[in-house]
Design a protein around this motif. Structure first.
Motif, PDB file in Angstrom:
ATOM      1  N   LYS A  10       0.829  -1.210   0.000  1.00 15.18           N
ATOM      2  CA  LYS A  10       0.000   0.000   0.000  1.00 15.18           C
ATOM      3  C   LYS A  10       0.859   1.255   0.000  1.00 15.18           C
ATOM      4  O   LYS A  10       0.542   2.234  -0.690  1.00 15.18           O
ATOM      5  N   ASP A  11       1.963   1.251   0.730  1.00 18.33           N
ATOM      6  CA  ASP A  11       2.860   2.419   0.748  1.00 18.33           C
ATOM      7  C   ASP A  11       3.484   2.646  -0.623  1.00 18.33           C
ATOM      8  O   ASP A  11       3.597   3.786  -1.083  1.00 18.33           O
ATOM      9  N   ILE A  52       0.780   4.079  -3.001  1.00 19.54           N
ATOM     10  CA  ILE A  52       0.506   5.498  -2.756  1.00 19.54           C
ATOM     11  C   ILE A  52       1.634   6.368  -3.302  1.00 19.54           C
ATOM     12  O   ILE A  52       1.409   7.445  -3.840  1.00 19.54           O
TER      13      ILE A  52
END
Length: 554
Positions: free
Chosen positions: A367-368, A371
């Motif tokens: 997810k990091d 993003i």
């Protein structure tokens, strides 16, 4: 009269710029004419100087001709900040000459003679002209430019020179100007705006007769000069990926190893998906520290916890990461997700794995990276390239992925990255009779059997402890399990009737049409079952204005 040197067999001039020579398949072809182009600030001058100083020697001299660009004195002042600069080579192995005034006075017609005169005098192997476009701009028409470029190319090649012509050409000029048709190589530098910062890229547009890697390759500039990071490729690298069904590696959690039939296959990729705080990073630490204990070095890649934070977290569970790093068994690569460049980061991860000889990698989290990577195609390329290379190397990888929904339906992964992993472990929060609990389940192990149980687990001061199977009939994976004891009276009902009652118990007040859709029974068949159940007192009917609604009494 000085005569040209004997022409030697065509070889390669290595740039010695880290990461660039593999893109060029070994370097720039010798005796070639190459244009280095890009906007102001892209790094053209440093690029050229780094090549000159890394190659210059008494047997291979370099000549840098300044036309209408910055004076050589100013250039040398700034070059002293770079480690590749060698002051002892200035004036001997690397010579600087300003030919701008001569060209301005005599014009383009005599420019070739001026350049060849200096080549005859200094006998260099490498010649750089900065800015070549300044000479180009003096031309009266395209025909003169083509003639000048052709004459210069012939003269320099005759004298055994590899040439670098620097200029701030626009993309339109690259497509239309005749000098680019004459050139053997075209190397374009970019300084592109991305989000809140700029990223530099190198792009090889042409390298006559050579195989080279196309596309935009990011590069950095620091006190060592340029460092190029070959772009991630979507194609699978050569080699066969084989997941051993005999060799398993421990996750560091005994009960989980049992659920996995002995652990995860060596060299496989495992995604651990779950909400914030469910224990994804902790499970990754179990895998890494178990590997270190077994003599298998590991790499931890994080975007949220910096090394000090992660050391403190791990220490609270009894793991001394700092000591593991001192022993050369662990590397922690932390990067801020604010300005992540996937090609550069992937190269650094691979370098960390190579440095420590890692057998296990924790990538926390997908997810990091998602993003931090606005281009979702590059995000997918990043994951695919990195994971597949590790599989080819036999490195066991664990990737964490955050599911935003704490309860209810969820999406396991976005942008099609879940296909690249071999195993999927799901961590979920559970709402258990007034308190928050956690559950773990194995959704996938490629080519292998695994437990289908949904087990509850707790996080203790020793790490993850997996307990008994969750005793619920439905809803565990949604985070809202349904617990109920089966009424003894249902045991004596026929199968269809029992199924209708169970559906009514779960759904509540329902119409005949709704029950038909839920149970798959036809309306006529369903009506008979409902009438029998009503007569037995197991179902009651409530009449509304337009339909009957049924409800289980059990």
């Amino acid at each position: 009269m000085t005569t040209p040197r004997a022409r030697k067999s065509l070889g390669k001039l290595p740039t010695h710029i880290p990461g660039l020579d593999p893109i060029l398949s070994g370097g720039i072809p010798e005796l070639s004419i190459n244009i280095v182009t890009g906007p102001p600030g892209a790094g053209k001058t440093i690029f050229t100087q780094q090549i000159l100083y890394s190659n210059a020697s008494p047997d291979r001299k370099a000549l840098y001709l300044v036309t209408l660009s910055e004076p050589s004195v100013k250039l040398l002042h700034y070059l002293q900040r770079f480690s590749f600069f060698d002051a002892e080579k200035v004036g001997s192995d690397v010579n600087y000459l300003d030919i701008g005034e001569v060209i301005r006075e005599k014009g383009l017609e005599d420019a070739t003679n001026v350049i060849v005169k200096h080549v005859q005098e200094h006998k260099p192997s490498i010649v750089a002209i900065d800015s070549f476009k300044a000479i180009h701009d003096m031309a009266k028409d395209p025909v003169e430019v083509r003639k000048f470029g052709y004459d210069l190319s012939v003269q320099l090649t005759t004298w055994g020179v590899t040439a670098l012509l620097i200029g701030e050409y626009t993309p339109e000029e690259i497509e239309s100007e005749p000098i680019f048709a004459i050139a053997d190589g075209i190397i374009q530098l970019h300084n592109m705006h991305q989000g809140l910062h700029y990223q530099r890229y190198v792009n090889v547009l042409k390298l006559r007769g050579e195989s080279y890697s196309t596309g935009l390759h990011p590069f950095d500039i620091d006190n060592t000069g340029l460092t190029v990071y070959p772009r991630i490729k979507t194609v699978e690298e050569s080699g066969e990926i084989i997941l051993s069904q005999r060799q398993r590696v421990s996750t560091g959690v005994d009960e989980l190893d049992t659920m996995l039939e002995g652990g995860v296959p060596q060299g496989s990729a495992t995604m651990v998906a779950g909400g914030a705080g469910t224990g994804k990073t902790l499970l990754g630490l179990h895998l890494i520290t178990a590997g270190v204990k077994a003599g298998e070095p590991g790499v931890i890649v994080t975007f949220q916890e910096n090394p000090q934070q992660l050391r403190e977290i791990a220490y609270s569970f009894g793991w001394d990461l700092e000591e593991m790093e001192k022993q050369g068994l662990l590397v922690h690569l932390y990067s801020s997700p604010v300005e992540l460049q996937p090609d550069i980061h992937a190269a650094r991860v691979k370098e960390a794995v190579k440095k420590v000889g890692a057998k296990r990698v924790l990538l926390d989290s997908l997810k990091d990276i998602e993003i931090a990577t606005p281009d979702k195609v590059r995000f997918k390329d990043y994951i695919y390239s990195l994971v597949n290379q590790f599989k080819l190397q036999g490195v066991t990888t664990l990737l964490t992925n955050e599911i935003p929904e704490m309860f209810g339906p969820f999406q396991l992964s976005e942008y099609g990255v879940s296909f690249v992993v071999d195993n999927v472990i799901l961590l979920r929060y559970l709402e258990l009779t007034g308190r928050m609990g956690r559950a773990i389940s194995i959704m996938k192990v490629r080519g292998s059997q695994h437990s289908k149980e949904i087990r509850s687990f707790e996080i203790t001061n020793q790490g993850i402890r997996i307990d008994q199977m969750v005793k619920a009939q439905t809803g565990v994976l949604t985070g809202i399990p349904v617990f109920r004891e089966r009424n003894k009276d249902l045991l004596y009902l026929p199968t269809k009737a029992r199924y209708v009652v169970e559906v009514l118990q779960e759904k509540g007040l329902s119409s005949a049409n709704a029950l038909s859709q839920l149970t798959g029974l036809g309306l006529e068949d369903l009506s008979q079952e409902l009438e029998t159940l009503r007569e037995q007192g197991m179902v009651v009917v409530t009449q509304t204005d337009d339909q009957d609604l049924y409800k289980a009494t059990l």
